[in-house]
Scaffold this motif. Structure first.
Motif, PDB file in Angstrom:
ATOM      1  N   GLY A  65       0.829  -1.200   0.000  1.00 24.97           N
ATOM      2  CA  GLY A  65       0.000   0.000   0.000  1.00 24.97           C
ATOM      3  C   GLY A  65       0.859   1.243   0.000  1.00 24.97           C
ATOM      4  N   GLY A  66       0.520   2.201  -0.868  1.00 25.30           N
ATOM      5  CA  GLY A  66       1.276   3.435  -0.946  1.00 25.30           C
ATOM      6  C   GLY A  66       1.985   3.598  -2.275  1.00 25.30           C
ATOM      7  N   SER A  67       2.795   4.625  -2.343  1.00 25.43           N
ATOM      8  CA  SER A  67       3.421   5.035  -3.597  1.00 25.43           C
ATOM      9  C   SER A  67       4.297   3.960  -4.213  1.00 25.43           C
ATOM     10  N   GLY A  68       5.043   3.216  -3.407  1.00 23.10           N
ATOM     11  CA  GLY A  68       5.988   2.255  -3.946  1.00 23.10           C
ATOM     12  C   GLY A  68       5.410   0.894  -4.229  1.00 23.10           C
ATOM     13  N   SER A  69       4.128   0.671  -3.921  1.00 26.58           N
ATOM     14  CA  SER A  69       3.567  -0.666  -4.132  1.00 26.58           C
ATOM     15  C   SER A  69       2.186  -0.611  -4.773  1.00 26.58           C
ATOM     16  N   ILE A  70       1.146  -0.272  -4.000  1.00 30.46           N
ATOM     17  CA  ILE A  70      -0.221  -0.266  -4.524  1.00 30.46           C
ATOM     18  C   ILE A  70      -0.797   1.131  -4.314  1.00 30.46           C
ATOM     19  N   ARG A  71      -0.734   1.950  -5.356  1.00 26.10           N
ATOM     20  CA  ARG A  71      -1.243   3.307  -5.271  1.00 26.10           C
ATOM     21  C   ARG A  71      -2.769   3.303  -5.136  1.00 26.10           C
ATOM     22  N   GLY A  72      -3.266   4.255  -4.390  1.00 27.67           N
ATOM     23  CA  GLY A  72      -4.702   4.340  -4.117  1.00 27.67           C
ATOM     24  C   GLY A  72      -5.052   3.937  -2.703  1.00 27.67           C
ATOM     25  N   TYR A  73      -4.174   3.174  -2.043  1.00 22.59           N
ATOM     26  CA  TYR A  73      -4.407   2.726  -0.669  1.00 22.59           C
ATOM     27  C   TYR A  73      -3.406   3.409   0.262  1.00 22.59           C
ATOM     28  N   PRO A  74      -3.798   3.710   1.492  1.00 25.55           N
ATOM     29  CA  PRO A  74      -2.873   4.340   2.432  1.00 25.55           C
ATOM     30  C   PRO A  74      -1.639   3.466   2.672  1.00 25.55           C
ATOM     31  N   TYR A  75      -0.566   4.116   3.022  1.00 22.83           N
ATOM     32  CA  TYR A  75       0.729   3.475   3.246  1.00 22.83           C
ATOM     33  C   TYR A  75       0.632   2.347   4.278  1.00 22.83           C
ATOM     34  N   GLN A  76       1.108   1.168   3.928  1.00 23.56           N
ATOM     35  CA  GLN A  76       1.218  -0.013   4.798  1.00 23.56           C
ATOM     36  C   GLN A  76      -0.103  -0.686   5.149  1.00 23.56           C
ATOM     37  N   THR A  77      -1.221  -0.253   4.560  1.00 23.16           N
ATOM     38  CA  THR A  77      -2.516  -0.763   5.040  1.00 23.16           C
ATOM     39  C   THR A  77      -3.058  -1.951   4.251  1.00 23.16           C
ATOM     40  N   VAL A  78      -2.387  -2.376   3.183  1.00 24.02           N
ATOM     41  CA  VAL A  78      -2.879  -3.520   2.416  1.00 24.02           C
ATOM     42  C   VAL A  78      -2.197  -4.780   2.942  1.00 24.02           C
ATOM     43  N   GLY A  79      -2.918  -5.538   3.713  1.00 20.80           N
ATOM     44  CA  GLY A  79      -2.364  -6.722   4.349  1.00 20.80           C
ATOM     45  C   GLY A  79      -3.021  -6.960   5.697  1.00 20.80           C
ATOM     46  N   PRO A  80      -2.409  -7.759   6.555  1.00 21.61           N
ATOM     47  CA  PRO A  80      -3.002  -8.046   7.871  1.00 21.61           C
ATOM     48  C   PRO A  80      -3.183  -6.772   8.699  1.00 21.61           C
ATOM     49  N   LEU A  81      -4.363  -6.629   9.275  1.00 24.97           N
ATOM     50  CA  LEU A  81      -4.674  -5.473  10.121  1.00 24.97           C
ATOM     51  C   LEU A  81      -5.212  -5.962  11.458  1.00 24.97           C
ATOM     52  N   ARG A  82      -4.948  -5.183  12.478  1.00 27.44           N
ATOM     53  CA  ARG A  82      -5.608  -5.386  13.764  1.00 27.44           C
ATOM     54  C   ARG A  82      -6.429  -4.126  14.006  1.00 27.44           C
ATOM     55  N   GLY A  83      -7.731  -4.232  13.732  1.00 24.13           N
ATOM     56  CA  GLY A  83      -8.542  -3.028  13.646  1.00 24.13           C
ATOM     57  C   GLY A  83      -8.190  -2.334  12.335  1.00 24.13           C
ATOM     58  N   ASN A  84      -7.751  -1.077  12.438  1.00 23.11           N
ATOM     59  CA  ASN A  84      -7.265  -0.357  11.267  1.00 23.11           C
ATOM     60  C   ASN A  84      -5.749  -0.198  11.284  1.00 23.11           C
ATOM     61  N   THR A  85      -5.099  -0.924  12.179  1.00 21.19           N
ATOM     62  CA  THR A  85      -3.652  -0.787  12.348  1.00 21.19           C
ATOM     63  C   THR A  85      -2.921  -1.908  11.619  1.00 21.19           C
ATOM     64  N   PRO A  86      -1.952  -1.580  10.769  1.00 17.50           N
ATOM     65  CA  PRO A  86      -1.187  -2.623  10.078  1.00 17.50           C
ATOM     66  C   PRO A  86      -0.369  -3.464  11.058  1.00 17.50           C
TER      67      PRO A  86
END
Length: 602
Positions: free
Chosen positions: A492-513
């Motif tokens: 998530g973010g500029s260097g990987s998946i644009r459109g999603y907030p930084y570090q948020t695409v993957g396992p989350l606990r609540g909204n926390t990466p």
């Protein structure tokens, strides 16, 4: 369009193929007198392809000077005569040697009408290609890119002539040249014969490389880069390889490499290398902005010839709202042989990211061997120390320290034509690094990673490039939670998946990466260069970080799509991207993310 481009390129070339006698006579109208400032229009009569008509208008003097009317009919007739000669060359360049062009002027009309009556006639066929004197070293028509028989084209003939000397230069003839070219058109059979008289010159072997223009760069360093041994058969490709290598060092503003005017008495040919040194110190700076990371700035300094042997010392620093780091690196060419490069690097960072807050420091030393122009491999030793002040998803792990010794082994393959703005080629890297924990309870694991990017040029005008990339990695051998948060995988973010907030695409606990044990991301861009200055880039990114290192995986693949603008500058493209999540998640994703920086996204 292809025919038009081919004709445009060939007009200038036909000047050397067709003699002045090839121009055709035209019918003139000669009224007794005309008033000064004779206004006129130009018309074309004949069955002409649109591309051919456009090209005729480009080379026409009457067309280019239509806003400057001649003072007399005679001067307009002169313009028409020049046009007829140029038009004949246009047609001859594409094999229409029997084309007829007649010009007439209707002075009674207002404005006067200049009419070109054009009959292209039959297209001549390239029927015979000969090279004299015949010899085993001389290439045949197929090797020159010529098909016999085929429609005649001047551009193909001139390109074939250049290939003759290129082939002979590769076969040990450094002084080969074309002594004469004869192009003969048979108007009865509508055939063309092309004959070259070749002066191959003597076969030769390599002599020494002799350098001139050096001031601070050591000649012994450059001599070690020479890719041939004295006495080896001459091959122009090796000379070209040396020149490209010297250019890639970033030590020179000028590099030429040519055989000496004459061989030595023993038949060896010295290669004369002339260089002009550039300033060896550079300061660079840049700024960027990302919606999820905020503004950022970077500054770097490097010295590319520290001790005269191409040694490079670099210092860089970068700061943004989520990370501040400083790093220094030293590179020493020829550390073992001219093919080995030693690199030492130290990096210190303070990070305040969504998943964690902390500091880390890492030092590595590697030796890289360049096996071919495109392929290299490296191995080394490193140490990494981390202090995690806050683990946002695991607060009971706050203020925890980690230490690792690791042995990185990697390989790379790179055929890109440009580092900042590649338009064709492939870049592939793969690495494997065992990690051993040095503190009590520290985990041991293996970290394989890979990256593959491909660039395919779909069209030249307008410039259209299809760029694709896939990245993956994993921490194998331990549970995800045992690995320090700054070594887990995020997306998530500029260097990987644009459109999603930084570090948020993957396992989350609540909204926390939380971070993952592995990651896979991919990107596709269609880079359209609308003008020399502006480009448009639609793109699609996707992927995720997975909780586990190995399958089965339970995280879904998320996609982000967007549109970017590129402003091309001498230092590389300036990039502005806008992206939106294809599958937005409630209370996590915004409608769009913005990214601004220098250089392509990959």
């Amino acid at each position: 369009m292809g025919t038009f481009i081919r004709l445009a390129c060939a007009v200038a070339l036909v000047l050397t193929l067709c003699g002045p006698g090839m121009s055709l006579a035209a019918t003139k109208t000669a009224p007794s007198r005309t008033p000064a400032g004779l206004a006129y229009v130009v018309r074309y009569d004949g069955e002409l392809a649109s591309e051919t008509l456009d090209l005729l208008k480009q080379v026409s003097k009457a067309e280019s000077l239509i806003q400057s009317p001649p003072d007399s009919l005679l001067l307009l007739e002169r313009r028409a005569e020049e046009d007829k000669a140029n038009f004949a060359k246009v047609f001859q360049s594409d094999g229409y040697f029997a084309a007829t062009i007649a010009a007439s002027i209707d002075q009674a009309a207002t404005p006067a009408v200049l009419t070109y009556a054009i009959v292209p006639g039959p297209r001549f066929t390239l029927r015979r290609v000969t090279l004299d004197p015949p010899g085993a070293d001389l290439p045949g028509p197929a090797a020159l890119g010529l098909t016999v028989p085929s429609p005649f084209a001047a551009k193909a003939v001139v390109e074939a002539e250049a290939k003759i000397t290129e082939i002979l230069h590769r076969q040990g003839h450094p002084y080969a040249k074309v002594a004469e070219r004869r192009v003969t058109a048979d108007f009865a059979d509508h055939d063309v014969a092309v004959a070259w008289v070749i002066d191959a010159g003597p076969r030769a072997t390599f002599g020494p490389a002799r350098f001139s223009g050096l001031t601070s760069v050591k000649e012994t360093y450059l001599a070690g880069l020479v890719p041939w041994a004295e006495g080896q058969p001459y091959d122009v490709d090796l000379v070209t390889r040396l020149r490209k290598k010297l250019v890639s060092l970033d030590l020179f503003t000028l590099v030429t490499a040519e055989p000496a005017p004459e061989p030595e008495p023993d038949g060896r040919v010295p290669i004369l290398v002339t260089v002009a040194e550039r300033k060896h110190r550079t300061i660079k700076g840049g700024v960027d902005y990302k919606t999820d990371e905020g503004p950022g700035a970077n500054l770097s300094w490097e010295h590319r010839n520290l001790f005269g042997g191409g040694e490079k010392l670099s210092v860089a620093a970068s700061a943004s709202a989520i990370e501040q780091f400083g790093e220094a690196s030293f590179e020493k060419p020829d550390c073992i042989t001219p093919k080995e490069l030693f690199k030492a690097k130290v990096r210190v960072a303070d990070e305040n990211k969504k998943a964690y807050q902390g500091q880390n420091a890492q030092a590595t030393g590697t030796i890289r061997r360049q096996f071919t122009e495109s392929f290299s491999a490296a191995a080394g030793l490193g140490y990494r120390a981390s202090r995690i002040e806050k683990d946002q998803s695991r607060p009971w792990e706050d203020d925890k320290r980690y230490g690792f010794v690791f042995v990185p082994v990697e390989a790379g393959y790179d055929t890109r034509n440009d580092v900042l703005d590649p338009q064709k080629g492939l870049q592939a890297t793969g690495s494997l690094a065992p990690y051993w924990g040095t503190l009590a309870g520290g985990p041991n694991f293996v970290r394989p990673e890979f990256s593959l990017a491909n660039y395919f040029k779909l069209a030249d005008k307008p410039g259209l490039v299809l760029a694709t990339r896939v990245i993956g990695g994993a921490n194998i051998g331990t549970d995800r939670d045992n690995v320090s948060p700054d070594l887990r995988y995020y997306a998530g973010g500029s260097g990987s998946i644009r459109g999603y907030p930084y570090q948020t695409v993957g396992p989350l606990r609540g909204n926390t990466p939380v971070g993952g044990g592995s990651v896979l991301t991919f990107s596709t861009e269609l880079r359209l260069r609308v003008t020399e200055l502006i480009g448009i880039v639609p793109f699609l990114d996707g992927g995720t970080a997975f909780e586990t290192a190995l399958p089965p995986y339970n995280q879904p693949i998320l996609l982000g799509a967007g549109l970017g603008v590129r402003v091309y500058t001498p230092v590389g493209p300036v990039r502005l991207d806008v992206a939106t999540p294809v599958t937005p998640r409630k209370d996590i994703d915004d409608i769009a993310q913005f990214y601004f920086s220098i250089g392509q996204s990959f």
